[in-house]
Design a protein around this motif. Structure first.
Motif, mmCIF file in Angstrom:
data_model
loop_
_atom_site.group_PDB
_atom_site.id
_atom_site.type_symbol
_atom_site.label_atom_id
_atom_site.label_comp_id
_atom_site.label_asym_id
_atom_site.label_seq_id
_atom_site.Cartn_x
_atom_site.Cartn_y
_atom_site.Cartn_z
ATOM 1 N N GLN A 164 0.778 -1.237 0.000
ATOM 2 C CA GLN A 164 0.000 0.000 0.000
ATOM 3 C C GLN A 164 0.808 1.285 0.000
ATOM 4 O O GLN A 164 0.410 2.265 -0.641
ATOM 5 C CB GLN A 164 -0.938 0.002 1.219
ATOM 6 C CG GLN A 164 -1.939 -1.135 1.204
ATOM 7 C CD GLN A 164 -2.834 -1.154 2.436
ATOM 8 O OE1 GLN A 164 -3.186 -0.108 2.962
ATOM 9 N NE2 GLN A 164 -3.186 -2.343 2.899
ATOM 10 N N VAL A 165 1.945 1.316 0.707
ATOM 11 C CA VAL A 165 2.615 2.595 0.927
ATOM 12 C C VAL A 165 3.100 3.226 -0.371
ATOM 13 O O VAL A 165 3.014 4.445 -0.545
ATOM 14 C CB VAL A 165 3.783 2.427 1.917
ATOM 15 C CG1 VAL A 165 4.605 3.707 2.012
ATOM 16 C CG2 VAL A 165 3.248 2.063 3.297
ATOM 17 N N GLY A 166 3.592 2.421 -1.299
ATOM 18 C CA GLY A 166 4.105 2.972 -2.550
ATOM 19 C C GLY A 166 3.054 3.674 -3.382
ATOM 20 O O GLY A 166 3.395 4.462 -4.280
ATOM 21 N N GLN A 167 1.776 3.409 -3.116
ATOM 22 C CA GLN A 167 0.698 4.023 -3.885
ATOM 23 C C GLN A 167 0.073 5.217 -3.166
ATOM 24 O O GLN A 167 -0.879 5.817 -3.668
ATOM 25 C CB GLN A 167 -0.381 2.975 -4.175
ATOM 26 C CG GLN A 167 0.150 1.760 -4.935
ATOM 27 C CD GLN A 167 -0.896 0.686 -5.135
ATOM 28 O OE1 GLN A 167 -2.013 0.961 -5.573
ATOM 29 N NE2 GLN A 167 -0.560 -0.551 -4.802
ATOM 30 N N MET A 168 0.607 5.560 -1.992
ATOM 31 C CA MET A 168 0.053 6.668 -1.213
ATOM 32 C C MET A 168 0.802 7.972 -1.493
ATOM 33 O O MET A 168 1.999 7.950 -1.813
ATOM 34 C CB MET A 168 0.153 6.364 0.290
ATOM 35 C CG MET A 168 -0.687 5.210 0.759
ATOM 36 S SD MET A 168 -0.466 4.934 2.549
ATOM 37 C CE MET A 168 -1.609 3.581 2.810
ATOM 38 N N ASP A 169 0.084 9.085 -1.357
ATOM 39 C CA ASP A 169 0.781 10.364 -1.419
ATOM 40 C C ASP A 169 1.535 10.583 -0.105
ATOM 41 O O ASP A 169 1.403 9.807 0.845
ATOM 42 C CB ASP A 169 -0.192 11.516 -1.693
ATOM 43 C CG ASP A 169 -1.289 11.669 -0.634
ATOM 44 O OD1 ASP A 169 -1.012 11.450 0.568
ATOM 45 O OD2 ASP A 169 -2.426 11.998 -1.011
ATOM 46 N N THR A 170 2.333 11.609 -0.035
ATOM 47 C CA THR A 170 3.233 11.822 1.098
ATOM 48 C C THR A 170 2.491 11.895 2.425
ATOM 49 O O THR A 170 2.873 11.241 3.401
ATOM 50 C CB THR A 170 4.064 13.102 0.892
ATOM 51 O OG1 THR A 170 4.814 12.973 -0.319
ATOM 52 C CG2 THR A 170 5.009 13.327 2.065
ATOM 53 N N TYR A 220 -0.269 6.872 7.713
ATOM 54 C CA TYR A 220 -0.458 5.418 7.731
ATOM 55 C C TYR A 220 0.709 4.721 8.411
ATOM 56 O O TYR A 220 0.521 3.828 9.240
ATOM 57 C CB TYR A 220 -0.632 4.903 6.301
ATOM 58 C CG TYR A 220 -0.771 3.400 6.191
ATOM 59 C CD1 TYR A 220 -1.993 2.767 6.384
ATOM 60 C CD2 TYR A 220 0.336 2.603 5.880
ATOM 61 C CE1 TYR A 220 -2.112 1.388 6.279
ATOM 62 C CE2 TYR A 220 0.227 1.224 5.773
ATOM 63 C CZ TYR A 220 -0.987 0.625 5.971
ATOM 64 O OH TYR A 220 -1.101 -0.732 5.873
ATOM 65 N N THR A 221 1.921 5.098 8.052
ATOM 66 C CA THR A 221 3.089 4.419 8.608
ATOM 67 C C THR A 221 3.262 4.723 10.088
ATOM 68 O O THR A 221 3.654 3.843 10.869
ATOM 69 C CB THR A 221 4.366 4.805 7.840
ATOM 70 O OG1 THR A 221 4.505 6.234 7.798
ATOM 71 C CG2 THR A 221 4.307 4.265 6.422
ATOM 72 N N ALA A 222 2.958 5.941 10.492
ATOM 73 C CA ALA A 222 3.067 6.290 11.916
ATOM 74 C C ALA A 222 2.066 5.484 12.742
ATOM 75 O O ALA A 222 2.391 4.962 13.816
ATOM 76 C CB ALA A 222 2.840 7.788 12.112
ATOM 77 N N GLU A 223 0.843 5.370 12.240
ATOM 78 C CA GLU A 223 -0.170 4.606 12.963
ATOM 79 C C GLU A 223 0.173 3.122 12.989
ATOM 80 O O GLU A 223 -0.051 2.444 14.003
ATOM 81 C CB GLU A 223 -1.544 4.825 12.321
ATOM 82 C CG GLU A 223 -2.076 6.239 12.525
ATOM 83 C CD GLU A 223 -3.399 6.470 11.823
ATOM 84 O OE1 GLU A 223 -3.830 5.562 11.065
ATOM 85 O OE2 GLU A 223 -3.996 7.543 12.030
ATOM 86 N N ALA A 224 0.739 2.615 11.890
ATOM 87 C CA ALA A 224 1.091 1.192 11.831
ATOM 88 C C ALA A 224 2.127 0.835 12.877
ATOM 89 O O ALA A 224 1.977 -0.149 13.618
ATOM 90 C CB ALA A 224 1.608 0.836 10.439
#
Length: 272
Positions: free
Chosen positions: A221-227, A233-237
């Motif tokens: 998922q991350v590669g398809q997200m905007d900054t 998303y990554t902080a919450e993960a």
């Protein structure tokens, strides 16, 4: 698992933490027909709720992994209307999505030749281990068609540059070349393929089961997200993992210099 399948089998190993899904149509080199496509969709949908699983191994019975579309299915498609062709293609797309989005890693044990839609199958797997004698091809162009449905997944693995040559030529290429272009992760002699798969499985079993699933989600998922969405998303993960019982155990084990004792989730445990 209670369901009984005609064209594939499901077995469990490593204390039910690994499922082995085997394509069982060796007489036609494990070619895909409508029934097998449906069964693959069903089995990965059912396994997706099994919280015990650290991973799934996907392989083929006999000398081939998957020879692409079944000849009989292609013969039937000659008389399909455009609407019927779209419906059939969407069923293949649904199968690929079920494997690609499966919550924990899928290991492809590529035991032999892999053509057309079979290459699509390995493109949706997370770890691909191929026997060195295996040959692969996007063979659709030789039949006057194209690898359309599998292309989104293949392009993410090999990129536009390699797709532009391999799609249009339909040429067969070696497992070694598949490794060079990113379609296969490791190539081994056939007599060592099970050892290589076991090593990959043992790596999975040494990790936290929920962390493994979070890592796969990140990769997808991350590669398809905007900054900004990626930042949130990554902080919450990482925050959720750190406060989880699994994350707490992993960190304590590291600080105490001992192996972690990760609990196995009871969610969706295997049916007897």
């Amino acid at each position: 698992m209670a369901a009984i399948f005609q064209h594939l089998s499901v077995d469990y190993s490593f204390e039910n933490r690994i499922a082995v899904v085997t394509l069982r149509r060796p007489q036609v080199r494990n070619a895909l027909n409508a029934h097998l496509i449906q069964e693959l969709t069903e089995v990965f949908t059912q396994l997706s709720v099994n919280g015990q699983l650290h991973g799934v191994i996907l392989t083929g019975e006999g000398k081939s992994f998957c020879a692409g579309a079944d000849i009989k299915m292609m013969q039937e498609a000659v008389d399909y209307t455009a609407a019927q062709n779209i419906e059939e293609a969407l069923r293949l797309s649904d199968m690929l999505h079920a494997i690609n989005s499966f919550p924990c890693p899928v290991i492809a044990r590529v035991n032999g030749d892999t053509l057309g839609g079979g290459v699509g199958l390995i493109a949706v797997c997370d770890i691909v281990i191929a026997a060195e004698h295996a040959r692969l091809a996007f063979s659709e162009v030789k039949l006057g068609i194209a690898p359309a449905v599998i292309s989104p997944y293949v392009l993410r693995k090999i990129g536009e540059n390699m797709a532009r040559v391999l799609f249009v030529t339909g040429e067969r290429f070696s497992a070694a070349r598949a490794h060079e272009i990113g379609l296969v992760h490791s190539v081994v002699p056939m007599e060592h393929i099970d050892d290589a798969v076991s090593r990959a499985v043992n790596e999975l079993l040494s990790g936290g089961p929920q962390a493994i699933r979070a890592c796969k989600a990140l990769a997808l998922q991350v590669g398809q997200m905007d900054t900004e969405n990626g930042r949130r998303y990554t902080a919450e993960a990482i925050a959720q993992l750190r406060v989880s019982s699994e994350g707490q155990e992993g960190l304590r084990a590291f600080l105490e210099k001992r192996p972690p004792r990760f609990a196995i989730s009871s969610q969706g445990s295997k049916e007897k």
